[in-house]
Design a protein around this motif. Structure first.
Motif, PDB file in Angstrom:
ATOM      1  N   LEU A   1       1.086  13.341   3.262  1.00 30.82           N
ATOM      2  CA  LEU A   1       1.501  14.552   3.027  1.00 30.82           C
ATOM      3  C   LEU A   1       1.282  15.279   1.900  1.00 30.82           C
ATOM      4  O   LEU A   1       0.805  16.385   1.499  1.00 30.82           O
ATOM      5  N   ILE A   2       1.408  14.400   0.892  1.00 26.63           N
ATOM      6  CA  ILE A   2       0.982  14.727  -0.509  1.00 26.63           C
ATOM      7  C   ILE A   2      -0.310  14.960  -0.580  1.00 26.63           C
ATOM      8  O   ILE A   2      -0.859  15.880  -1.271  1.00 26.63           O
ATOM      9  N   VAL A   3      -1.252  14.158  -0.003  1.00 27.21           N
ATOM     10  CA  VAL A   3      -2.825  14.319  -0.008  1.00 27.21           C
ATOM     11  C   VAL A   3      -3.002  15.487   0.667  1.00 27.21           C
ATOM     12  O   VAL A   3      -3.854  16.526   0.030  1.00 27.21           O
ATOM     13  N   TYR A   4      -2.558  15.941   1.780  1.00 32.41           N
ATOM     14  CA  TYR A   4      -2.734  17.048   2.408  1.00 32.41           C
ATOM     15  C   TYR A   4      -2.254  18.373   1.580  1.00 32.41           C
ATOM     16  O   TYR A   4      -2.906  19.263   1.368  1.00 32.41           O
TER      17      TYR A   4
ATOM     18  N   LEU B   1      11.196   1.497   9.040  1.00 31.83           N
ATOM     19  CA  LEU B   1      11.217   3.114   8.977  1.00 31.83           C
ATOM     20  C   LEU B   1      10.700   3.444   7.650  1.00 31.83           C
ATOM     21  O   LEU B   1      10.277   4.579   7.441  1.00 31.83           O
ATOM     22  N   ALA B   2      11.522   2.738   6.593  1.00 29.09           N
ATOM     23  CA  ALA B   2      11.217   3.255   5.303  1.00 29.09           C
ATOM     24  C   ALA B   2       9.664   3.213   4.671  1.00 29.09           C
ATOM     25  O   ALA B   2       9.237   3.946   4.275  1.00 29.09           O
ATOM     26  N   ILE B   3       9.054   2.117   5.268  1.00 30.30           N
ATOM     27  CA  ILE B   3       7.657   1.936   5.104  1.00 30.30           C
ATOM     28  C   ILE B   3       6.712   3.301   5.636  1.00 30.30           C
ATOM     29  O   ILE B   3       5.877   3.813   5.169  1.00 30.30           O
ATOM     30  N   GLY B   4       7.187   3.319   6.838  1.00 34.51           N
ATOM     31  CA  GLY B   4       6.452   4.449   7.836  1.00 34.51           C
ATOM     32  C   GLY B   4       6.767   5.780   7.170  1.00 34.51           C
ATOM     33  O   GLY B   4       5.786   6.473   6.771  1.00 34.51           O
ATOM     34  N   ALA B   5       8.044   5.851   6.651  1.00 34.15           N
ATOM     35  CA  ALA B   5       8.345   7.272   5.756  1.00 34.15           C
ATOM     36  C   ALA B   5       7.464   7.242   4.435  1.00 34.15           C
ATOM     37  O   ALA B   5       6.988   8.392   4.340  1.00 34.15           O
ATOM     38  N   MET B   6       7.295   6.206   3.800  1.00 33.09           N
ATOM     39  CA  MET B   6       6.734   6.476   2.625  1.00 33.09           C
ATOM     40  C   MET B   6       5.119   6.500   2.692  1.00 33.09           C
ATOM     41  O   MET B   6       4.615   7.217   2.044  1.00 33.09           O
TER      42      MET B   6
ATOM     43  N   LEU C   1       0.262   8.972  -5.903  1.00 31.41           N
ATOM     44  CA  LEU C   1       0.086  10.304  -5.358  1.00 31.41           C
ATOM     45  C   LEU C   1       0.965  11.317  -5.908  1.00 31.41           C
ATOM     46  O   LEU C   1       0.629  12.186  -6.178  1.00 31.41           O
ATOM     47  N   THR C   2       2.534  10.813  -5.973  1.00 33.06           N
ATOM     48  CA  THR C   2       3.195  11.831  -6.716  1.00 33.06           C
ATOM     49  C   THR C   2       2.776  12.023  -7.865  1.00 33.06           C
ATOM     50  O   THR C   2       2.956  13.116  -8.459  1.00 33.06           O
ATOM     51  N   PHE C   3       2.475  10.950  -8.722  1.00 30.32           N
ATOM     52  CA  PHE C   3       2.009  11.230 -10.235  1.00 30.32           C
ATOM     53  C   PHE C   3       0.623  12.100 -10.210  1.00 30.32           C
ATOM     54  O   PHE C   3       0.621  12.892 -11.037  1.00 30.32           O
ATOM     55  N   LEU C   4      -0.172  11.967  -9.195  1.00 28.14           N
ATOM     56  CA  LEU C   4      -1.263  12.964  -9.153  1.00 28.14           C
ATOM     57  C   LEU C   4      -0.964  14.226  -9.009  1.00 28.14           C
ATOM     58  O   LEU C   4      -1.558  15.182  -9.614  1.00 28.14           O
ATOM     59  N   LEU C   5      -0.052  14.444  -8.101  1.00 22.93           N
ATOM     60  CA  LEU C   5       0.725  15.744  -7.651  1.00 22.93           C
ATOM     61  C   LEU C   5       0.977  16.388  -9.263  1.00 22.93           C
ATOM     62  O   LEU C   5       0.716  17.629  -9.567  1.00 22.93           O
ATOM     63  N   VAL C   6       1.865  15.640  -9.984  1.00 25.73           N
ATOM     64  CA  VAL C   6       2.412  16.131 -11.074  1.00 25.73           C
ATOM     65  C   VAL C   6       1.298  16.587 -12.104  1.00 25.73           C
ATOM     66  O   VAL C   6       1.235  17.471 -12.829  1.00 25.73           O
TER      67      VAL C   6
ATOM     68  N   PHE D   1       0.895  -1.288   0.065  1.00 24.35           N
ATOM     69  CA  PHE D   1      -0.069   0.075  -0.036  1.00 24.35           C
ATOM     70  C   PHE D   1       0.803   1.187   0.005  1.00 24.35           C
ATOM     71  O   PHE D   1       0.640   2.312  -0.839  1.00 24.35           O
ATOM     72  N   ALA D   2       2.040   1.157   0.910  1.00 21.04           N
ATOM     73  CA  ALA D   2       2.685   2.456   0.949  1.00 21.04           C
ATOM     74  C   ALA D   2       3.466   2.752  -0.455  1.00 21.04           C
ATOM     75  O   ALA D   2       3.570   3.932  -0.917  1.00 21.04           O
ATOM     76  N   SER D   3       4.000   1.718  -1.146  1.00 20.49           N
ATOM     77  CA  SER D   3       4.759   1.971  -2.312  1.00 20.49           C
ATOM     78  C   SER D   3       3.832   2.302  -3.261  1.00 20.49           C
ATOM     79  O   SER D   3       3.954   3.297  -4.212  1.00 20.49           O
ATOM     80  N   TYR D   4       2.646   1.717  -3.528  1.00 19.11           N
ATOM     81  CA  TYR D   4       1.822   2.261  -4.650  1.00 19.11           C
ATOM     82  C   TYR D   4       1.042   3.431  -4.415  1.00 19.11           C
ATOM     83  O   TYR D   4       1.162   4.254  -5.187  1.00 19.11           O
ATOM     84  N   SER D   5       0.801   3.721  -3.100  1.00 21.58           N
ATOM     85  CA  SER D   5       0.140   4.999  -2.892  1.00 21.58           C
ATOM     86  C   SER D   5       1.294   6.142  -3.126  1.00 21.58           C
ATOM     87  O   SER D   5       0.885   7.097  -3.486  1.00 21.58           O
ATOM     88  N   LEU D   6       2.420   6.239  -2.429  1.00 24.49           N
ATOM     89  CA  LEU D   6       3.234   7.206  -2.723  1.00 24.49           C
ATOM     90  C   LEU D   6       3.393   7.294  -4.200  1.00 24.49           C
ATOM     91  O   LEU D   6       3.708   8.463  -4.538  1.00 24.49           O
ATOM     92  N   LEU D   7       3.799   6.336  -4.960  1.00 28.14           N
ATOM     93  CA  LEU D   7       3.974   6.378  -6.430  1.00 28.14           C
ATOM     94  C   LEU D   7       2.872   7.179  -7.182  1.00 28.14           C
ATOM     95  O   LEU D   7       3.236   8.165  -7.859  1.00 28.14           O
TER      96      LEU D   7
END
Lengths: 161, 178
Positions: free
Chosen positions: B83-86, B72-77, A71-76, A63-69
């Protein structure tokens, strides 16, 4: 751990491919709806796909890897799709000597294209309606505006734009 | 565990979720500090840095033998994704052009024609304000120069940024933007 992260990355690539194809073929749905809707649908499909392939899958890393990638795309995407500043830069690049008159830019982007396009968007989304020569909010638009106004008050934002 | 789906939370992921819940309240508090008044971008930056530092400190302090790098890496992600959503919501609330028009109509006592709507935009600052604000931003970041009423792309930053923008728009197949 690696497997879950890999599935998150693969899910994002699938999402990108879906978005690029759908933005070209499904014009009527509206780009914003396509990119947000596809992010949710592909995200769910990624989790389901990972469960089919692997006996156990760690949810949070996936979930973390998919959502981060995504959401970054959505930002751009949001910046490319809606930013007036980027639109000005792009149009300046296509002009002779890469420059333009200040008043010309104001007239073209603010008073004509961007402004009228946004008023039309409010009308087409059912948030505003035309009444004679004027525009007024519909009950739906009024409720949204009230919610936005309350949120701005909560965050001490004085005005938007 | 729900069937083959392992939902177990590490301490740093748990703190990341807690930080995500607390962030809007911290941002609202920072936004009220007189020092950061009317500086929306700085308010968000300060709240984000404070949240991230708080999350990292709590993740270390509450994990026996120190937090594992992976956790830590997963938590940071997760925290970054939140934060991007906010940031998206914050940008919309503080810089949204369409929302600005919607709020101008909301504050008006009756229907507004297009000219009055443009004049009353942003509680009376008018549509010219948005242009001035955006162009000042472009000039401050070195993307354009403004000289005697002419706006010109800079060769070092402006031309590559504009080229990248046009290329991204073409790849995405966007016909209209801005």
């Amino acid at each position: 751990m690696w497997t879950a992260l890999l599935f998150g990355g693969l899910g994002f690539l699938l999402y990108l491919a879906c978005v690029v194809i759908m933005l070209r073929i499904a014009c009527a749905a509206g780009p914003s709806r396509i990119v947000i809707g596809a992010a949710v649908i592909v995200g769910i499909a990624t989790v389901v796909g990972a469960l089919v392939v692997r006996p156990v899958i760690l949810f949070w890393p996936l979930f973390a890897s998919y959502s981060l990638l995504s959401l970054t795309f959505l930002l751009v995407f949001g910046a490319v799709y809606k930013s007036i500043s980027l639109r000005i830069l792009g149009d300046l690049l296509q002009r002779p000597e890469r420059s333009d008159d200040y008043q010309g830019i104001v007239a073209r982007y603010i008073e004509e294209e961007s402004y009228r396009a946004r008023v039309s968007l409010l009308v087409s989304e059912g948030l505003a309606e035309r009444e004679g020569a004027g525009v007024r909010l519909t009950p739906k638009g009024w409720r949204l505006a009230k919610a936005v106004s309350n949120l701005q008050r909560f965050f001490a934002i004085r005005s938007s734009g | 565990m729900i069937g083959p789906l392992d939902l177990s939370l590490s301490t740093s992921v748990l703190w990341a979720l807690a930080a995500a819940v607390c962030f809007p309240f911290l941002l609202a508090a920072v936004a009220r500090a007189p020092r950061f008044s009317r500086r929306n971008a700085l308010q968000f930056l300060v709240a984000s840095v404070a949240t991230t530092v708080g999350w990292a400190a709590l993740s270390y302090a509450t994990t026996a033998d120190g937090a594992r790098a992976w956790d830590l890496a997963i938590g940071a992600m997760l925290l970054t994704a939140t934060l991007i959503v906010y940031l998206e919501v914050w940008a919309l609330l503080s810089r949204g052009y369409t929302l600005g028009i919607l709020l101008t109509l909301y504050r008006a006592s009756g229907p507004l024609d297009e000219l009055s709507l443009a004049k009353n935009y942003r509680t009376g600052e008018g549509l010219g304000w948005i242009m001035k604000h955006r162009l000042q931003g472009l000039e401050r970041t070195g993307l354009v120069t403004i000289d005697h009423g002419r706006i010109c792309l800079t060769a070092v930053l402006g031309v590559p940024a504009a080229g990248l923008y046009l290329m991204t728009r073409r790849i995405l197949g966007l016909r209209q933007s801005g």
